[in-house]
Design an enzyme around this catalytic site. Sequence first.
Site, PDB file in Angstrom:
ATOM      1  N   CYS A 161      32.029  40.863  37.599  1.00 58.22           N
ATOM      2  CA  CYS A 161      32.701  39.921  38.493  1.00 58.22           C
ATOM      3  C   CYS A 161      32.438  40.172  39.973  1.00 58.22           C
ATOM      4  CB  CYS A 161      34.207  39.944  38.229  1.00 58.22           C
ATOM      5  SG  CYS A 161      34.612  39.833  36.479  1.00 58.22           S
ATOM      6  N   HIS A 292      40.895  39.138  44.753  1.00 56.50           N
ATOM      7  CA  HIS A 292      40.217  38.930  43.469  1.00 56.50           C
ATOM      8  C   HIS A 292      41.152  38.159  42.541  1.00 56.50           C
ATOM      9  CE1 HIS A 292      37.278  39.524  40.383  1.00 56.50           C
ATOM     10  NE2 HIS A 292      38.104  40.216  39.617  1.00 56.50           N
ATOM     11  N   HIS A 326      38.047  31.657  36.918  1.00 57.82           N
ATOM     12  CA  HIS A 326      37.235  32.832  37.234  1.00 57.82           C
ATOM     13  C   HIS A 326      35.777  32.508  36.911  1.00 57.82           C
ATOM     14  CE1 HIS A 326      35.767  36.707  37.907  1.00 57.82           C
ATOM     15  NE2 HIS A 326      36.658  37.444  37.269  1.00 57.82           N
TER      16      HIS A 326
END
Length: 398
Positions: A161, A292, A326
Amino acid sequence: MGRVLVTGMGMISAIGNNVRENHESLRAGRSGIGKVAWFESLYASQLPFGEVRMSNEALKAAQGLESAEGYTRTCLLADKAFTEAITDAGLTLGQLSSLDTALISASTVGGMCLTDQLYEDANHKSEGSEYLESYGCSAHTLKLIKRYRIKGFTDTINTACSSSANAIMLGARLIRSGRVKRAIVGGVDSLAKYTVNGFNALKILSDAPCKPFDMNRNGLNLGEGAAYLVLEAEELTAGKKIYAEVAGFGNANDAHHPSAMSDEATGAIRCMHEAIRSAGITPGQIGYVNAHGTGTQNNDQVEFFGMGELFEVMPPYSSTKSFTGHTLGAAGAVEAIFSILGIANGELFPSLNVSEPINGSENAPVTAFQGNYTLNYVLSNSFGFGGNCTSLVFAGVN
């Protein structure tokens, strides 16, 4: 070392097919998370996703790729955002082909978005499809290199990520060191059975739109998208529109767990501190944190703890993953552009769906759009599996 400046941006996500549409959705508080139209999966009717609102056929038509072979959805999304970024920066074909121009992209799923076709090809259940050379993480990068005749330094990063945040960091470091004068950086990921099934096995997919930094958060929503930024050495930017400066960056690894962050936020604190230090500022000068903020129990608690350890007074923060889902390897670049839009326009974008803020209302994330808000420095966090944590600092320019 001269400054590294952002002169072009391009993106496509669940909330818009270009930067302008994404910005409008952020301002309006309009999420793109919901039912999917193009992604086929057992979970397509059971879970919400952040799906780009263009079919593969529409993407091919928009990019003039109707007759091109071997273009997966990942390749198509990358081409769309890349084209917008280089057009925005006014790059010529000669500049794209210059040895002083680097391309650094990122992806986690790559061509494995064609999970079923990959299975057929890998197990000799087909006669060999047009995608035999398209399954790797770097396939989309190779397509961009060939189509746009890029001859300089190229690379594809997969650190989960934090992938495209690391692409931005590497591009900025190459420019600062004088190895290149210009870098096109970013990343892409598309929805895939491969990733959906994997995240489902971890039991961290939410059955409702995610709510980062809410006490009752229950997981993340997977999304797809692509985003690219054109970074240029300051001496190349006379007369150009400049969005922001890549002022600082930090990367650290807490080496704690394959898919969870340490409770002590070791990697998160270190990368945030290093990004702020390398920008030559103090934590108190950060005006906003694009967190995040995945919406999982572990991530949000650890990130919140880490920010509390770093900042004497918690700055405004939020997670724009509540808009896009995401986007994995694209997330760092998507959220970098959102951070830069906030700086350039004096705006704060909210975390959606928060009704009971984590650790009380006094430390709540931003929950409503705010305009006319002066931002000089923004910190953007991207924390990947394996504890690979990256933070970027963007600064306004005069």
